[in-house]
Design an enzyme around this catalytic site. Sequence first.
Site, mmCIF file in Angstrom:
data_model
loop_
_atom_site.group_PDB
_atom_site.id
_atom_site.type_symbol
_atom_site.label_atom_id
_atom_site.label_comp_id
_atom_site.label_asym_id
_atom_site.label_seq_id
_atom_site.Cartn_x
_atom_site.Cartn_y
_atom_site.Cartn_z
ATOM 1 N N GLU A 1 0.868 -1.191 0.000
ATOM 2 C CA GLU A 1 0.000 0.000 0.000
ATOM 3 C C GLU A 1 0.891 1.222 0.000
ATOM 4 O O GLU A 1 2.052 1.151 0.399
ATOM 5 C CB GLU A 1 -0.819 0.068 1.300
ATOM 6 N N LYS B 1 2.216 4.589 1.682
ATOM 7 C CA LYS B 1 2.295 5.145 3.030
ATOM 8 C C LYS B 1 1.971 6.626 2.889
ATOM 9 O O LYS B 1 2.766 7.388 2.335
ATOM 10 C CB LYS B 1 3.713 4.938 3.596
ATOM 11 N N ARG C 1 -1.406 8.806 11.615
ATOM 12 C CA ARG C 1 -2.109 7.543 11.838
ATOM 13 C C ARG C 1 -3.171 7.768 12.905
ATOM 14 O O ARG C 1 -2.872 8.344 13.955
ATOM 15 C CB ARG C 1 -1.091 6.574 12.368
ATOM 16 N N ARG D 1 -1.903 7.789 17.229
ATOM 17 C CA ARG D 1 -1.139 6.537 17.252
ATOM 18 C C ARG D 1 -0.806 6.097 18.678
ATOM 19 O O ARG D 1 -0.714 4.924 18.981
ATOM 20 C CB ARG D 1 0.167 6.800 16.493
ATOM 21 N N GLU E 1 -5.299 6.772 7.889
ATOM 22 C CA GLU E 1 -4.416 7.934 7.896
ATOM 23 C C GLU E 1 -5.274 9.189 7.819
ATOM 24 O O GLU E 1 -6.106 9.328 6.921
ATOM 25 C CB GLU E 1 -3.477 7.869 6.687
ATOM 26 N N LYS F 1 7.667 -0.615 6.721
ATOM 27 C CA LYS F 1 7.500 0.633 5.982
ATOM 28 C C LYS F 1 8.760 0.843 5.172
ATOM 29 O O LYS F 1 9.872 0.644 5.657
ATOM 30 C CB LYS F 1 7.215 1.807 6.928
#
Lengths: 337, 527
Positions: free
Chosen positions: B224, B226, B231, B246, B271, B393
Amino acid sequence: MRIPKPESWVEVRPEGLYVRPGRFHVDPTRPVPKAVITHGHADHARAGHKAVLATPGTLAIMAARYGVEEGQARQALSYGEPVNIGEVELRLHPAGHVLGSAQVSLTYRGSRIVVSGDYKRRRDPTCPPFEPVPCDVFVTEATFALPVFRHPPDSEEIGKLLHSLALFPERAHVVGVYALGKAQRVIRLLREAGYDAPIFIHGALQGLCALYEAQGVALGPLLPALAREKEEFRGRLVLAPPSAIADRWSRRLPEPVTAVASGWMRVRQRAKQRGVELPLVISDHADWDELCQTLADVGAPEIWVTHGREEALVHHARAQGIRARALALVGFEEEGQ
Amino acid sequence: MKPFAALLDALIFMPSRNGKLRLMTEYFVTTPDPDRGYALAALTGDLNFRGAKPALVRQLVAERVDPELFGWSYDFVGDLAETAALIWPERPTNRDWPHLAEVVEALNGAGRAEVPALLAGWLDALDATGRWALLKLITGGLRVGVSARLAKTAVAAIGGQDVAEVEEVWHGLTLPYEPLFAWVEGRAERPNVAAGAGFRPLMLANPLEERDADSLDIALYRAEWKWDGIRVQMAAKGGERRIYSRTGDDISGAFPDLLEAMEFDAVVDGELLVLRDGAVAPFNDLQQRLNRKSVTAKMLRDYPAHVRLYDLLFEEEEDLRPLSFDARRLRLEQWHGRVAPKRTDLSPLIPVSDIESLRHLRAGARDQSIEGLMLKRADSPYLAGRPKGPWFKWKRDPLTLDVVLMYAQRGHGKRSSFYSDYTFGVWREEAAGGPILVPVGKAYSGFTDEELLRIDKWVRAHTTNRFGPVREVEPGLVFEVAFDSAHPSPRHKSGYALRFPRIHRIRWDKPIEEADRIEAVAGLVAV
Ligand SMILES: [Zn+2]
Ligand SMILES: [Zn+2]
């Protein structure tokens, strides 16, 4: 005979307080022909005067600091002993600040002015206690002249240090102390609290510690903190000037707990700003209550304030019906920074 | 109150995180209920007293202290609670120190008119440290360098639990958290929090190092984008709606537009972005919406909030976290298609063939709304914390600039004798007098201990001015700094700020004249 007005015979000059009928200065900040020195801190005792009068202790400190100055006339005067300089009768009285520290009592034609230099009121095992001297004008410092400054009992602060040593036996404890007075007082207080292990001292403290010993202040085992293995400092006390502990010097110590012994440590934000981990409120200056108490004890109808937070002490004195003014002397530092 | 005051006093001077943890854990272990629960709430920012405000503290002090003396003292100290604590005139009293619980409960039960007398009575009974702690407590904001998460970590440490487990149960608990302490001490079952819009700890990814990328069995992963926002977790359950950051901070208050859109019964992960006409706005725009107590209609209009969804954790009562990523993704798509909540969309999956084409995609992703790629194992359940392996990530390569060191500041803790925080600048041509340096950012990481030693030495040898812990240095040292993005910033003299700058290389060799100019920064501001 008419008693002269105080300001007619003691005046503020750029180089400091000048006693006109005796032709001498008290704690001048520049070299003068004749200086009376209250105590050995660098902002009060400067080098380069032609003639110096002070207590034997202060003269010894000045000699240790500046060496024996070529061609300088030195006169030692013990506490309480009178001496006449011109028409002025002068005596020195204990100020309780550091070894040798004195208040200067000046009497001229029935008018008396007492210049206290720096002083404190609580017990100090390294020097005799402050003696209140009745006078017409009391010249006072104002380093901690705000009611937020109330120094706790020394024993509590020393207790905090010993507690931390017990809590972190793997870490060195480095205590920032002013080289003259604070260092030796902290050592004496530690000894009185039963701490008898050797204490490491920074090179800048060695000369003055030896001088205190020679003057009869026993400090117990001291070791120079020079050229040693890091491991030797674990769980040990190391005393150093405040400038050294925030600097490269402290890197020789294993995970040091940074303490500073100073009246400024009363204010957390200040202590924190300086990266202090263990603030110890131990001061050689009078706190707010001691300043107020001293004005009452001395009973002078007028005070002159030399250095510190002058406005607050002037304000307080006036509220008590005491005439008060700030002298605006230049060249005095905030000690114990 | 005494142990609590001692704790705060020790915390404020303790520079290291581990030291702070040790102090808090020790306090929680040695202090009984309910005091320790109230202390925990004070540390996590969950205690609020309405009747006790700074104005009341001033008023109480004014009744006992000369106003001029108070004014000078306040100027000198700079902090109201501390000034009041130090200046409070002590008088002999036979009152004992109150317990923390006594203080909290009495204040909560008291009417507004009763608060001043209560407070004055306690101030008389306490010493200076006790007064300081009391005033910090009631006026809010302890500022002892402890985050809510760190306080919870200290509680978790009592029983060797992970902080994620404490965070998971946290929002179902009420003061003074007795079941929580009973559980971490092994005296009771884990508190039940399945119902309710509590925070569920997020699953986080580890960075993918370039050298590890090739050995990754890419067929097992889904990819996906980022997105460059923050977050968040949106939890809507049993009529309650919350948005968490987060770390579990409740940020609902700043996003009424999102709350209104949460017409569902589910917990989702996504997000938070500002989306304008379907396009993601720069991170700077999102920043306008963060940390706000109140939100104006204009801000809602100018910076519309949106959540791009990654994951579905709960659908009504069903906990989907044990399912595989693929299964959850399918459920997320079905759920989103059916419920279609406003202000949300799905973060699209990127077809994966091999690592080379992904690398290519990532390098080409210069759109500033994209930070890089996420790689998630298709079979991974949703696990709290940052487990090694299932999620990566893979950030795009950072941008870099050559900058000149301008100021250096002493670090903290272990670094307190080193100049380790650096403010750096780039050249800007002035109409008169040639180019000057203008600061564009600050960095305090990216160098080795040896390098730090060498920079520190350089700083000391080239100091031109000192301001407290800060030294100004003569221009002479060039850093190559890496950063994630550049954006316009009216707060900086240069007009720009860098995101996440760190020192990439120290260019001892490079003449300062060859450092970058402000135009180079402007050129890196995307879109
Ligand atoms: Zn002095
Ligand atoms: Zn002085």
